[in-house]
Write an enzyme that holds these catalytic residues in place. Structure first.
Site, mmCIF file in Angstrom:
data_model
loop_
_atom_site.group_PDB
_atom_site.id
_atom_site.type_symbol
_atom_site.label_atom_id
_atom_site.label_comp_id
_atom_site.label_asym_id
_atom_site.label_seq_id
_atom_site.Cartn_x
_atom_site.Cartn_y
_atom_site.Cartn_z
ATOM 1 N N HIS A 177 -6.946 -15.064 9.711
ATOM 2 C CA HIS A 177 -5.856 -14.095 9.688
ATOM 3 C C HIS A 177 -6.198 -12.822 10.456
ATOM 4 O O HIS A 177 -5.538 -11.800 10.284
ATOM 5 C CB HIS A 177 -5.482 -13.768 8.239
ATOM 6 C CG HIS A 177 -5.096 -14.978 7.444
ATOM 7 N ND1 HIS A 177 -3.994 -15.739 7.742
ATOM 8 C CD2 HIS A 177 -5.700 -15.560 6.375
ATOM 9 C CE1 HIS A 177 -3.900 -16.748 6.878
ATOM 10 N NE2 HIS A 177 -4.920 -16.655 6.053
ATOM 11 N N PRO B 103 0.830 -1.207 0.000
ATOM 12 C CA PRO B 103 0.000 0.000 0.000
ATOM 13 C C PRO B 103 0.863 1.256 0.000
ATOM 14 O O PRO B 103 1.907 1.306 0.650
ATOM 15 C CB PRO B 103 -0.789 -0.128 1.304
ATOM 16 C CG PRO B 103 -0.769 -1.577 1.634
ATOM 17 C CD PRO B 103 0.542 -2.083 1.130
ATOM 18 N N GLU B 104 0.421 2.255 -0.756
ATOM 19 C CA GLU B 104 1.136 3.516 -0.815
ATOM 20 C C GLU B 104 0.347 4.571 -0.035
ATOM 21 O O GLU B 104 -0.651 4.266 0.612
ATOM 22 C CB GLU B 104 1.363 3.917 -2.272
ATOM 23 C CG GLU B 104 2.213 2.889 -3.024
ATOM 24 C CD GLU B 104 2.482 3.276 -4.469
ATOM 25 O OE1 GLU B 104 2.480 4.479 -4.779
ATOM 26 O OE2 GLU B 104 2.691 2.369 -5.296
ATOM 27 N N ARG C 89 -0.172 -12.397 5.242
ATOM 28 C CA ARG C 89 1.265 -12.611 5.075
ATOM 29 C C ARG C 89 2.083 -12.196 6.303
ATOM 30 O O ARG C 89 3.263 -12.495 6.381
ATOM 31 C CB ARG C 89 1.761 -11.837 3.846
ATOM 32 C CG ARG C 89 1.043 -12.218 2.563
ATOM 33 C CD ARG C 89 1.617 -11.472 1.378
ATOM 34 N NE ARG C 89 0.746 -11.578 0.221
ATOM 35 C CZ ARG C 89 0.996 -11.014 -0.959
ATOM 36 N NH1 ARG C 89 2.097 -10.298 -1.125
ATOM 37 N NH2 ARG C 89 0.152 -11.155 -1.965
#
Length: 279
Positions: A106, A2-3, A125
């Site tokens: 998760h 993500p930016e 992740r």
């Protein structure tokens, strides 16, 4: 990864849910994310009130009544989801909320708020991170210390990918900003300044392009290519407005250009540009 627009979109969702609320209980479902969580992580959060939700580059900062700041990073696949509880007040209703997901494997950290709402951090992740830092030590925090100015702030002038020069930009928004500024990604950085090092007209166009792209992307909720979701579970929409990114072989969208978007690899990352109108 993500930016800035994606992180800012998440910040706004968290602010709507958490600002001014008391954290009744924190549920830690595993001892580590990217790095181990502090052993007293939940204890230092339980019962504390959120007095602000900010952002520094790609980091989220939750300011607490205890004097601590919760420093968080989404990593590559992290996301926050806000869920309504039966006791939640009407002031919280809005687009940042949705029904609880059934995919819990998760969901690693859950913030239960006194309002009855909960905020869940999901990270398949586990490259995301959470760290509690005393507010007075924030300026010296190693994760933040080397970051450059915010690209939407007054201190930003002419810089790009290097996070020590300007914070929060990755290759998606660099490609889009360069296209808006009609500058080639192959151009030497030295051509953005005059002999004494002062920024020239190219640098000014680039700064304007960066700010315009980021502003529109934030308005659209960021870009959803893989993992990014808003806190209500919806997708960002800016990917539908890409001018060059991921459009190799397609016509340039600059009026009257007639060029075709090309893809090249720079520093191991894909760069997209128009060889006709970007010089």
């Amino acid at each position: 990864m993500p930016e800035l627009p994606e992180v800012e979109t998440v910040r706004r969702g968290l602010e709507t849910a958490m600002d001014g609320e008391r954290i009744a209980r924190v549920e830690v479902r595993r001892p580590d994310l990217r790095w181990p969580l502090a052993k007293d992580f939940a204890q230092r959060l339980n019962g504390k009130r959120v007095i602000g939700v900010g952002r520094r580059a790609k980091y989220l900062l939750v300011d607490l009544s205890s004097g601590d700041v919760l420093l968080m990073h989404l990593g590559m696949s992290g996301s926050f989801h806000v869920f309504l509880g039966k006791k939640s007040k009407d002031k919280h209703l809005g687009r940042h909320y949705h029904e609880r997901s059934k995919h819990l494997a998760h969901d690693h950290v859950v913030f239960h708020l006194a309002s009855g709402a909960s905020v869940t951090f999901n990270d398949p992740r586990r490259f995301g991170s959470m760290k509690l830092v005393a507010r007075e030590q924030l300026d010296g925090e190693p994760l933040l210390r080397g970051l450059g100015p915010e690209p939407l702030g007054n201190a930003f002038d002419a810089a790009l990918l290097d996070q020590r020069v300007v914070a929060g930009l990755g290759n998606i928004y660099v490609c889009e900003a360069l296209h808006r500024a009609h500058l080639s990604p192959k151009r030497r950085a030295s051509t953005l300044a005059v002999r004494n090092g002062a920024p020239n007209e190219h640098a000014a166009r680039l700064v304007d392009g960066i700010k315009a792209v980021l502003t529109q992307a934030i308005k659209d909720g960021g870009s959803s290519l893989r993992d990014h979701r808003l806190t209500d579970g919806e997708l960002g929409m800016f990917q539908h407005h890409f001018r060059v990114y991921d459009r190799a072989g397609e016509p340039c969208r600059t009026t009257g250009c007639g060029g075709t978007i090309k893809r090249i690899v720079q520093n191991g990352r894909s760069t997209f540009y128009c060889p006709v109108c970007q010089k």
